[in-house]
Design an enzyme around this catalytic site. Structure first.
Site, PDB file in Angstrom:
ATOM      1  N   GLU A  84      75.343 -45.015 -52.815  1.00 39.84           N
ATOM      2  CA  GLU A  84      76.905 -43.993 -53.193  1.00 39.84           C
ATOM      3  C   GLU A  84      76.397 -42.710 -53.975  1.00 39.84           C
ATOM      4  O   GLU A  84      77.511 -41.869 -54.152  1.00 39.84           O
ATOM      5  CB  GLU A  84      78.116 -45.370 -53.739  1.00 39.84           C
ATOM      6  N   HIS A  96      70.562 -46.761 -54.469  1.00 39.39           N
ATOM      7  CA  HIS A  96      72.294 -46.214 -54.147  1.00 39.39           C
ATOM      8  C   HIS A  96      72.603 -45.732 -53.394  1.00 39.39           C
ATOM      9  O   HIS A  96      72.556 -43.984 -53.090  1.00 39.39           O
ATOM     10  CB  HIS A  96      73.047 -45.991 -55.152  1.00 39.39           C
ATOM     11  N   CYS A 131      71.435 -52.216 -54.425  1.00 37.45           N
ATOM     12  CA  CYS A 131      70.934 -52.690 -55.782  1.00 37.45           C
ATOM     13  C   CYS A 131      70.425 -53.963 -55.804  1.00 37.45           C
ATOM     14  O   CYS A 131      70.019 -55.279 -55.505  1.00 37.45           O
ATOM     15  CB  CYS A 131      71.755 -51.918 -56.540  1.00 37.45           C
TER      16      CYS A 131
END
Length: 752
Positions: free
Chosen positions: A186, A184, A93
């Site tokens: 994660e 993202h 990001c």
């Protein structure tokens, strides 16, 4: 080349998803050791000598812009590493944006912001996407990059957005070992582009290190002292163990199907405003247990205000102070509870212990956010930030079995237990209560200024568009000045208002806490954190984002469409789920699961979108003596304020909200609940609540008719996202006020 015991340096730009990223790399890279630093912990000159100890660097996400030096810190210098200091780097990001900007890309705003929204990511099926199939990824960004044509950065993946067009989603440097993704990996809802991409990066990183002959310097003890202790941590620090032996809780019970919790409370003095009282009540499903504190003048009360160097202790009518020394209030309370070791009926959630509330501002300490009161001596918040009592005698009511349990942790207290059983056996249930009606003209209500509130929402959205936050929970207080209800007829005005509140808005996490100088009435629907007793302690958080009020036409199917089928509602919930995962990972390590995501749950008056996140210590940490003793307390400290009441990233969101709201929240947006002497605990978010301050103390409540008015505060607000409509958010805030205002016999006027 295979690196046997790799070490990874993770640079955190004050994000609220950093530990999720660490957990992802732990799953992807066998035996990896991860050290986390903030982006402003070191200047590049200080960090450069230590880079030879690490196999690679991960640049995490964060709020702000890569053009702002304060937002990225040392990150911008990492892209300029040369020669023997050069090593593989993976950005996420803000990490991608900073890499691209360092290589002549243009930073622009998206036309349609992507916060907590999922996209199909198209990719070249090579490099970090080798053997990766369909990628459905979660995005948290309002800024994006346009790469320089023919430049050093090559696009690997992209998204085709309606309203945005083609948006870069992954890149690599053509000549240096740098890779990055905009989405993202994660996030709990990213599918296909998470662990697969990270494993590919690690393989490429190892190959590059082998080809260029890069050698990793062996670690030593000084490395941890210099750069920080690796995550995940091997154990939870706990106070020194004591020699106290576990003591049995004296318990007895009876069954009464006709006796209400209100009857029991009034038999223990709930109607006497001059005394302290504590009730944690499950007033509706899915709640089950209610806890009534049986207090006396000898019950210890603990109070603390953020910034003080002491804790205030009241017992037997006397108040004295104890210096904190070099410990904070959390450590002081931990040490206090470490000396209280008991065992009782394992089927009961509470045997005795601390009951009360913790303010919103208390949570700012752990995040190193300065309080407004430190800079503004005119702060109007006079409530203690910690207000707890240590309950030694209690009554626990099980609504599922109609059994009433009487308990004491006072030594040799069998007589009190026996007498209390007899008292409750003989207690006659009260008839249906009559509610005293207040003349509307006697009640003065100051509602939030609508123009100011809507202006705050618009400013919040500008912060979201600028990349400073993904979600902001904007709130405002309502102030009520009302005459006390007739003391001759009811005894306690605040208790009468609580009975109104529980009737008009029954909630699974209700509370009546009369802990002078503060009185709190709550009908909260939201459990924040519960943790089971050791051994095998499990911490569970249950964030609520998304609510539809019940009505004859609002069936489960209608509620499903309004909540589960609404991208805005799901995005709000997802952002808080990812934030909570980060908070839990930061304490317990890798073992965190999302047990339930965005499920529709039915409550007494509403349908709600609820997620469930659980975490526990790893087996290795379990072997550490005392690691579990205060696990839940540590999670509570690191998780406050509740993410559902701030937004994400939490630290930057709180700083923004301080400027928007221009006042402290105090009790509102904090938590209330208990910490049992057996090690378990249960804390709820202080919403759908009101509170008042008695500046004169208990003595002012001796049924003095000169006590002319009560000053109550109600907080309300909502989560603001890029998709929020200011007028609709105002309407939602007013709707939330209504349930509490009914306790005062009034509702917001149609004109506001």
């Amino acid at each position: 080349m295979t690196i046997e015991n790799p070490r990874l340096l993770l640079v955190d730009s004050y994000d609220s998803f950093t530990h999720n990223l660490a957990a992802l790399f732990c799953r992807a890279i066998p035996n990896v050791s991860i050290t986390i630093i903030k982006n402003d912990d070191y200047k590049i000159e200080e960090l450069r000598p230590h880079l030879s100890y690490f196999s690679c660097i991960v640049i995490g996400p964060g709020p702000g812009s890569p053009h702002n030096a304060e937002d990225i810190g040392v990150v911008r210098d990492l892209w300029s590493l040369k020669d023997r200091h050069l090593l593989p780097i993976f950005g996420v990001c803000l990490g991608l944006q900073s890499l691209a900007i360092a290589n002549e890309a243009q930073l622009k705003r998206l036309n349609i912001v992507k916060h907590g929204l999922m996209s199909i990511i198209q990719h070249k099926s090579t490099d970090i996407f080798d053997n990766v199939g369909t990628v459905k990824a979660v995005r948290y960004h309002s800024l994006h990059v346009e790469l320089k044509e023919g430049g050093d950065i090559e696009e690997l993946a992209w998204a085709d957005d309606e309203g945005n067009g083609k948006v870069v989603m992954a890149v690599r440097h053509k000549y240096r070992p740098f890779w990055a993704v905009q989405y993202h990996p994660e996030s709990v809802c990213t599918d296909g582009g998470g662990i697969e991409v990270v494993r590919n990066f690690w393989n490429l990183a190892q190959s590059w290190s082998s080809n260029y002959g890069r050698r990793i310097t062996p670690g030593n003890e000084k490395l941890g002292d210099t750069i920080g202790t690796p995550w995940p941590y091997s154990s939870i620090p706990s106070p020194p163990s004591t020699s106290n032996q576990s003591t049995g809780v004296i318990t007895s019970s009876l069954k009464r199907t006709d006796l209400a919790v209100v009857d029991i409370c009034e038999s223990f003095g709930a109607s006497d405003e001059s005394t302290r009282f504590a009730l944690l009540e499950s007033a509706s499903e899915p709640g089950r247990f209610s806890i009534v504190g049986c207090l006396s003048s000898s019950t210890l009360q603990i109070k603390y205000c953020v910034g003080d160097t002491h804790v205030s202790l009241t017992k037997g009518g006397l108040t004295f102070c104890e210096n904190l020394g070099d410990q904070d209030i959390w450590a002081w309370l931990g040490n206090f509870m470490q000396t209280k070791t008991y065992h009782g009926d394992p089927s009961l959630p509470f045997w005795g212990g601390l009951v009360g509330y913790l303010s919103y501002e208390l949570g700012l300490q752990s995040l190193h956010v300065p309080l407004r009161r430190n800079a503004n001596a005119t702060s109007t918040n006079k409530h203690p930030d910690v207000n707890l009592i240590f309950i030694e005698r209690s009554v626990v009511v099980d609504s599922h079995t109609s059994r009433i349990f009487i308990q004491s942790i006072v030594p040799n207290d069998i007589l009190w237990v026996t007498e209390t059983v007899a008292k409750l056996e003989q207690l006659q249930p009260s008839p249906l209560p009559t509610v005293t009606t207040l003349p509307p003209s006697k009640t003065s209500i100051v509602f939030p200024d609508k123009a100011r509130y809507i202006s705050n929402i618009k400013q919040a959205k500008e912060y979201l568009f600028a990349g400073d936050s993904y979600e902001l929970c904007v709130t405002a207080p309502t102030h009520i000045s009302v005459p006390p209800l007739s003391s001759e007829s009811i005894g306690s005005s605040s208790w009468e208002r609580y009975k109104r509140l529980r009737k008009s808005n029954p909630a699974p996490h209700s509370a009546y806490l009369r802990l002078h100088p503060s009185t709190v009435l709550s009908s909260s629907p939201e459990r924040f954190l519960s943790y089971s007793r050791p051994p095998g302690s499990v911490c569970q958080l249950r964030p609520i984002k998304g609510t539809v009020h019940k009505a004859p036409h609002v069936t489960r199917a209608v509620a499903e469409r309004a909540l589960v089928g609404n991208p805005k509602e799901v995005a709000e919930n997802l952002m808080i789920v990812d934030l909570i995962r980060h908070d839990l990972h930061g304490v317990v390590g890798e073992d965190v699961i999302v047990k339930q995501f965005c499920s529709l749950e039915e409550y007494e008056t509403v349908w709600q979108l609820v997620s469930v996140i659980e975490g526990k210590l790893s087996d290795a940490a379990h072997s550490s003596h005392g690691a579990e003793d205060q696990l839940g307390w540590r999670v509570l400290k690191e998780s406050l304020p509740p993410g559902s009441m701030t937004g994400a990233p939490k630290k930057r969101s709180i700083e923004i909200l301080q400027n928007l709201e221009d006042q402290e929240r105090g009790i509102y947006s904090g938590v209330f609940g208990y910490w049992c002497v057996g090690g378990g605990g249960d804390w709820s978010v202080t919403i759908r609540s009101c509170f008042k301050l008695d500046e004169q103390g208990e003595a002012s409540h001796q049924k003095d008719e000169s006590f002319s008015s009560e000053e109550w505060t109600i907080g309300a607000g909502g989560a603001i996202t890029a998709l929020s409509d200011p007028e609709s958010e105002w309407d939602e805030m007013v709707t939330k006020l209504q349930s509490v205002l009914r306790a005062f016999g009034t509702l917001p006027p149609d004109c506001i």
